[in-house]
Design an enzyme around this catalytic site. Structure first.
Site, PDB file in Angstrom:
ATOM      1  N   MET A 168       0.792  -1.227   0.000  1.00  0.00           N
ATOM      2  CA  MET A 168       0.000   0.000   0.000  1.00  0.00           C
ATOM      3  C   MET A 168       0.830   1.287   0.000  1.00  0.00           C
ATOM      4  O   MET A 168       0.356   2.330   0.448  1.00  0.00           O
ATOM      5  CB  MET A 168      -0.945  -0.004   1.207  1.00  0.00           C
ATOM      6  CG  MET A 168      -1.944  -1.141   1.202  1.00  0.00           C
ATOM      7  SD  MET A 168      -2.941  -1.205  -0.308  1.00  0.00           S
ATOM      8  CE  MET A 168      -4.003   0.207  -0.019  1.00  0.00           C
ATOM      9  N   HIS A 195      -3.766  -4.820  -9.518  1.00  0.00           N
ATOM     10  CA  HIS A 195      -4.694  -3.757  -9.099  1.00  0.00           C
ATOM     11  C   HIS A 195      -6.123  -4.208  -9.406  1.00  0.00           C
ATOM     12  O   HIS A 195      -6.401  -4.683 -10.515  1.00  0.00           O
ATOM     13  CB  HIS A 195      -4.373  -2.469  -9.861  1.00  0.00           C
ATOM     14  CG  HIS A 195      -5.296  -1.352  -9.517  1.00  0.00           C
ATOM     15  ND1 HIS A 195      -5.211  -0.661  -8.330  1.00  0.00           N
ATOM     16  CD2 HIS A 195      -6.364  -0.843 -10.188  1.00  0.00           C
ATOM     17  CE1 HIS A 195      -6.182   0.240  -8.285  1.00  0.00           C
ATOM     18  NE2 HIS A 195      -6.887   0.155  -9.397  1.00  0.00           N
ATOM     19  N   ASP A 220      -0.571   3.147 -10.425  1.00  0.00           N
ATOM     20  CA  ASP A 220      -1.414   2.252 -11.238  1.00  0.00           C
ATOM     21  C   ASP A 220      -1.401   2.643 -12.715  1.00  0.00           C
ATOM     22  O   ASP A 220      -2.406   2.537 -13.413  1.00  0.00           O
ATOM     23  CB  ASP A 220      -2.863   2.229 -10.699  1.00  0.00           C
ATOM     24  CG  ASP A 220      -2.927   1.799  -9.241  1.00  0.00           C
ATOM     25  OD1 ASP A 220      -2.118   0.949  -8.840  1.00  0.00           O
ATOM     26  OD2 ASP A 220      -3.767   2.329  -8.497  1.00  0.00           O
ATOM     27  N   GLU A 272      -8.156 -12.778  -9.436  1.00  0.00           N
ATOM     28  CA  GLU A 272      -6.776 -12.317  -9.213  1.00  0.00           C
ATOM     29  C   GLU A 272      -5.849 -13.483  -8.896  1.00  0.00           C
ATOM     30  O   GLU A 272      -4.706 -13.503  -9.332  1.00  0.00           O
ATOM     31  CB  GLU A 272      -6.737 -11.304  -8.054  1.00  0.00           C
ATOM     32  CG  GLU A 272      -7.412 -10.000  -8.394  1.00  0.00           C
ATOM     33  CD  GLU A 272      -7.065  -8.880  -7.412  1.00  0.00           C
ATOM     34  OE1 GLU A 272      -7.181  -9.089  -6.185  1.00  0.00           O
ATOM     35  OE2 GLU A 272      -6.680  -7.799  -7.894  1.00  0.00           O
TER      36      GLU A 272
END
Ligand code: GRF
Length: 197
Positions: A94, A113, A149, A178
């Site tokens: 993060m 992401h 991102d 994911e």
């Protein structure tokens, strides 16, 4: 002799489910990689003990232990080098890295992401997809560049947004995708490296 495997380090901040998915996929005998270690910037990250349970070296390097962002990044870089890491995967990490750190890992630094980038960079992607009324959602594995991102896309997984979906249902369905997407995208990258040598 031609190289047949690459050393992968994984950086986390939290529960580490993508880290576990990567580690389990990489443990398959035909996967051309080895996980050399997991670093967390959060000493309480649940993923640290999950990594240890999988027999992976796991280390907390909290930002608060360092005087500056540069000193923190230098400590992470030193650990990655000590492990002989060749590729770095962010998995729920993060914190943004400086351009200087990113330059250490040209085409070897990737992130996952939870949105179909370039849509919904940043946080709260599931809520933002619902607010926008988008018919589809998903996840993206991309190269890390200095913009958040923003790096080139390596692979994406898509899901349909259904009537009645909530942040929780989208979170769960995206996460399932994911866990398949990240190992697949990493393998694509490694196969390309190994083919080029
Ligand atoms: C994932 O949704 C990932 O895309 C995002 O943060 C979440 C991390 O989850 N970057 P976990 O820690 O891997 O379970």
């Amino acid at each position: 002799m031609a190289k047949t495997s690459m050393n992968v380090a994984i950086l986390i901040s939290g529960r580490g489910s993508n880290m576990v998915a990567l580690a389990k996929a990489i443990a398959a005998p035909d996967y051309p990689a080895r996980v050399v270690g997991v670093v967390s910037d959060n000493a309480d990250a649940g993923g640290l003990s999950l990594a240890e349970e999988l027999g992976i070296s796991a280390m907390a390097l909290p930002r608060a232990d360092y005087d500056s962002k540069a000193a923190h990044e230098a400590a992470i870089q030193k650990q990655l080098e000590a492990w002989d890491a060749e590729i770095v995967c962010l998995a729920g990490y993060m914190r943004l890295f400086s351009a200087q750190f990113i330059e250490n890992w040209p085409a070897r630094f990737i992130n996952i992401h939870p949105s179909l980038l370039p849509k919904f960079k940043g946080l709260n992607t599931h809520q933002r997809v619902l607010d926008a009324g988008d018919p589809e959602h998903g996840s993206t594995v991309h190269y890390v560049t200095a913009g958040m991102d923003e790096g080139p896309v390596i692979a994406q997984a898509r899901i349909e947004v259904q009537a009645g979906d909530t942040v929780d249902t989208l979170t769960d369905r995206v996460l399932v995708e994911e866990h398949k997407l990240y190992p697949m995208a990493l393998r694509k990258l490694i196969d390309a490296f190994l083919a080029k040598q």
